[in-house]
Structure formats: structure tokens, C-alpha cells
Design a protein around this motif. Structure first.
Motif, PDB file in Angstrom:
ATOM      1  N   GLN A  85       0.828  -1.200   0.000  1.00 19.10           N
ATOM      2  CA  GLN A  85       0.000   0.000   0.000  1.00 19.10           C
ATOM      3  C   GLN A  85       0.867   1.256   0.000  1.00 19.10           C
ATOM      4  O   GLN A  85       1.871   1.330   0.708  1.00 19.10           O
ATOM      5  CB  GLN A  85      -0.898  -0.024   1.234  1.00 19.10           C
ATOM      6  CG  GLN A  85      -2.031   0.960   1.215  1.00 19.10           C
ATOM      7  CD  GLN A  85      -2.934   0.753   2.414  1.00 19.10           C
ATOM      8  OE1 GLN A  85      -2.587   1.139   3.531  1.00 19.10           O
ATOM      9  NE2 GLN A  85      -4.079   0.134   2.206  1.00 19.10           N
ATOM     10  N   THR A  90      -2.191   4.718   3.177  1.00 17.87           N
ATOM     11  CA  THR A  90      -2.127   4.273   4.575  1.00 17.87           C
ATOM     12  C   THR A  90      -2.470   5.415   5.523  1.00 17.87           C
ATOM     13  O   THR A  90      -3.289   5.257   6.437  1.00 17.87           O
ATOM     14  CB  THR A  90      -0.716   3.735   4.899  1.00 17.87           C
ATOM     15  OG1 THR A  90      -0.414   2.658   4.019  1.00 17.87           O
ATOM     16  CG2 THR A  90      -0.607   3.266   6.330  1.00 17.87           C
ATOM     17  N   ARG A  92      -4.079   8.260   4.819  1.00 16.19           N
ATOM     18  CA  ARG A  92      -5.466   8.694   4.619  1.00 16.19           C
ATOM     19  C   ARG A  92      -6.448   7.741   5.298  1.00 16.19           C
ATOM     20  O   ARG A  92      -7.391   8.175   5.961  1.00 16.19           O
ATOM     21  CB  ARG A  92      -5.770   8.800   3.123  1.00 16.19           C
ATOM     22  CG  ARG A  92      -7.159   9.342   2.823  1.00 16.19           C
ATOM     23  CD  ARG A  92      -7.414   9.520   1.344  1.00 16.19           C
ATOM     24  NE  ARG A  92      -7.395   8.236   0.657  1.00 16.19           N
ATOM     25  CZ  ARG A  92      -6.579   7.938  -0.352  1.00 16.19           C
ATOM     26  NH1 ARG A  92      -5.720   8.840  -0.788  1.00 16.19           N
ATOM     27  NH2 ARG A  92      -6.625   6.757  -0.929  1.00 16.19           N
ATOM     28  N   ASN A  93      -6.229   6.437   5.155  1.00 19.60           N
ATOM     29  CA  ASN A  93      -7.123   5.452   5.785  1.00 19.60           C
ATOM     30  C   ASN A  93      -7.115   5.576   7.299  1.00 19.60           C
ATOM     31  O   ASN A  93      -8.161   5.517   7.945  1.00 19.60           O
ATOM     32  CB  ASN A  93      -6.734   4.029   5.376  1.00 19.60           C
ATOM     33  CG  ASN A  93      -7.080   3.731   3.939  1.00 19.60           C
ATOM     34  OD1 ASN A  93      -7.841   4.452   3.299  1.00 19.60           O
ATOM     35  ND2 ASN A  93      -6.511   2.663   3.412  1.00 19.60           N
ATOM     36  N   TRP A  94      -5.917   5.750   7.885  1.00 21.32           N
ATOM     37  CA  TRP A  94      -5.837   5.870   9.340  1.00 21.32           C
ATOM     38  C   TRP A  94      -6.564   7.125   9.802  1.00 21.32           C
ATOM     39  O   TRP A  94      -7.329   7.093  10.765  1.00 21.32           O
ATOM     40  CB  TRP A  94      -4.382   5.906   9.797  1.00 21.32           C
ATOM     41  CG  TRP A  94      -4.257   5.796  11.278  1.00 21.32           C
ATOM     42  CD1 TRP A  94      -4.060   4.675  12.016  1.00 21.32           C
ATOM     43  CD2 TRP A  94      -4.369   6.877  12.235  1.00 21.32           C
ATOM     44  NE1 TRP A  94      -4.034   4.970  13.353  1.00 21.32           N
ATOM     45  CE2 TRP A  94      -4.219   6.310  13.515  1.00 21.32           C
ATOM     46  CE3 TRP A  94      -4.578   8.246  12.131  1.00 21.32           C
ATOM     47  CZ2 TRP A  94      -4.268   7.076  14.677  1.00 21.32           C
ATOM     48  CZ3 TRP A  94      -4.635   9.007  13.288  1.00 21.32           C
ATOM     49  CH2 TRP A  94      -4.474   8.426  14.545  1.00 21.32           C
ATOM     50  N   ARG A  96      -8.926   8.885   8.298  1.00 17.72           N
ATOM     51  CA  ARG A  96     -10.380   8.777   8.113  1.00 17.72           C
ATOM     52  C   ARG A  96     -11.002   7.921   9.208  1.00 17.72           C
ATOM     53  O   ARG A  96     -12.069   8.233   9.722  1.00 17.72           O
ATOM     54  CB  ARG A  96     -10.691   8.154   6.756  1.00 17.72           C
ATOM     55  CG  ARG A  96     -10.693   9.131   5.636  1.00 17.72           C
ATOM     56  CD  ARG A  96     -11.152   8.475   4.357  1.00 17.72           C
ATOM     57  NE  ARG A  96     -11.044   9.398   3.251  1.00 17.72           N
ATOM     58  CZ  ARG A  96     -11.077   9.036   1.994  1.00 17.72           C
ATOM     59  NH1 ARG A  96     -11.194   7.759   1.660  1.00 17.72           N
ATOM     60  NH2 ARG A  96     -10.973   9.939   1.037  1.00 17.72           N
ATOM     61  N   ALA A 157      -7.295  -3.315  10.029  1.00 17.57           N
ATOM     62  CA  ALA A 157      -8.686  -2.865  10.075  1.00 17.57           C
ATOM     63  C   ALA A 157      -9.435  -3.530  11.224  1.00 17.57           C
ATOM     64  O   ALA A 157     -10.258  -2.898  11.889  1.00 17.57           O
ATOM     65  CB  ALA A 157      -9.367  -3.174   8.748  1.00 17.57           C
TER      66      ALA A 157
END
Length: 194
Positions: A85, A90, A92-94, A96, A157
Motif C-alpha cells: 500500500q 495508509t 489517509r485510511n488511518w 479517516r 482494520a
């Protein structure tokens, strides 16, 4: 992710993802908090905040290091079908996934200024500084061993974005040049073209 490959996120990037928002939200909350006289007064608030900053930074930086080290020692080599990834994805996902927690922490830091000015903001900033220190420690370890550490995205996740949580059973490793992030999770600097 064909043929049994897994999505992998850099461990150091996940650790570093919360550092900047916590730091800047803390600095902003402390700046606003200094303007409020509060119950204890500004001087006591700032002194208490400085102590909280140091305690938070040290606690976060050293928390769960044994777990990180144990997972790193047992890291298996990433397979050729594993998908690495990007750093930006990485982070951005964390962010969000934790945006409401960040907002609540900021509001709590602001609210605490009415009792102890600036202390809550400095505590928040210390937490961000601690995450930077932990990412730097991981980066030194990665450079020394010449391997980058990765964690499966599905485990991440499942465990609320914690790269050393209970759901994470093992890390994967790659060579030092893999991915788009340098050791420690910072942006990889590219050599300028001459």
C-alpha cells in the motif's frame, strides 16, 4: 490480490499517521487555551501542560516496544503477490478511521482550558510527538536491519488501526527500497535530476 496475495501497509507509516494531526491540533488547542485565564491561571496551566507534554511523549514513544520488536523478529518475507500500500493511502485510511476521535480529543483539550489553560493542548501535542519518536525508532531499526516492516491491512482494520494490536499476529518484511516511504515512514526523497 490474486493468488493468495495480501494487502500490506507499512508499520511506520501507520504509527506516523496520527503524529501530525495530534501535534497540530494540540498546538492549536494550547494556543487558544493560553488566551483563557482558567481556574488555575495561565502560569500553572502552562507548567502543568509542559509536564504533561513530556510524560505523554515518553509514554507513547516507549509503549509496546517489546511487542513491536517481537513482531519484527518474527517477520516473514513478503510474497511476490502481496500488494504494498502507498504511504498516502495508509495515512489517509488511518486518519479517516480516527477523525471523530481526533475531533473529540481536540474539543476535550479546548474544554480543559477553562480549568487548566493550555494543558490539554500540550498533552495532545505530546502524544503526537511521541508517535514521531516511535516512528523514528522504527526507522532506525529498519535501517539497521535493512528491512522494511509491513502489516496486513485486514488485521489492521480488525484492530482499529493499531499496528501492534492483538489482531496482528505477524509482520511481513521487504528490502529497504520497497514501497514509496523511507525507513520510519517519512516521504522517500528522490534525488534531484541534474
Amino acid at each position: 490480490m490474486a493468488r493468495g496475495g495480501q494487502g500490506l501497509a507499512r508499520v511506520a507509516c501507520v504509527v506516523r499517521a496520527g503524529a501530525a494531526p495530534l501535534w497540530w491540533l494540540g498546538v492549536f488547542a494550547a494556543g487558544i487555551g493560553v488566551l483563557v485565564p482558567g481556574v488555575t491561571g495561565r502560569r500553572i496551566g502552562v507548567l502543568a501542560g509542559a509536564a504533561l507534554f513530556i510524560v505523554a511523549a515518553v509514554t507513547v514513544a516507549f509503549r509496546r516496544r517489546r511487542r513491536y520488536a517481537a513482531l519484527a523478529r518474527g517477520a516473514a518475507r513478503a510474497g511476490k503477490h502481496d500488494v504494498l500500500q502507498d504511504r498516502a493511502v495508509t495515512v489517509r485510511n488511518w486518519r479517516r478511521g480516527h477523525r471523530w476521535w481526533l475531533l473529540l480529543a481536540f474539543l476535550a483539550a479546548l474544554g480543559s482550558s477553562y480549568a487548566v489553560p493550555a494543558a490539554g493542548g500540550m498533552l495532545l501535542a505530546g502524544t503526537g510527538a511521541g508517535l514521531w519518536l516511535k516512528a523514528a525508532w522504527l526507522g532506525r531499526r529498519e535501517r539497521a536491519e535493512e528491512t522494511l516492516l509491513w502489516v496486513r491491512v485486514d488485521w489492521l482494520a480488525r484492530d482499529g488501526g493499531r499496528p501492534a494490536g492483538k489482531a496482528v499476529r505477524a509482520y511481513r518484511s521487504t528490502g529497504i527500497a520497497a514501497g514509496d516511504a523511507a525507513p520510519g515512514g517519512s516521504r522517500r526523497r528522490t534525488a534531484a535530476l541534474v
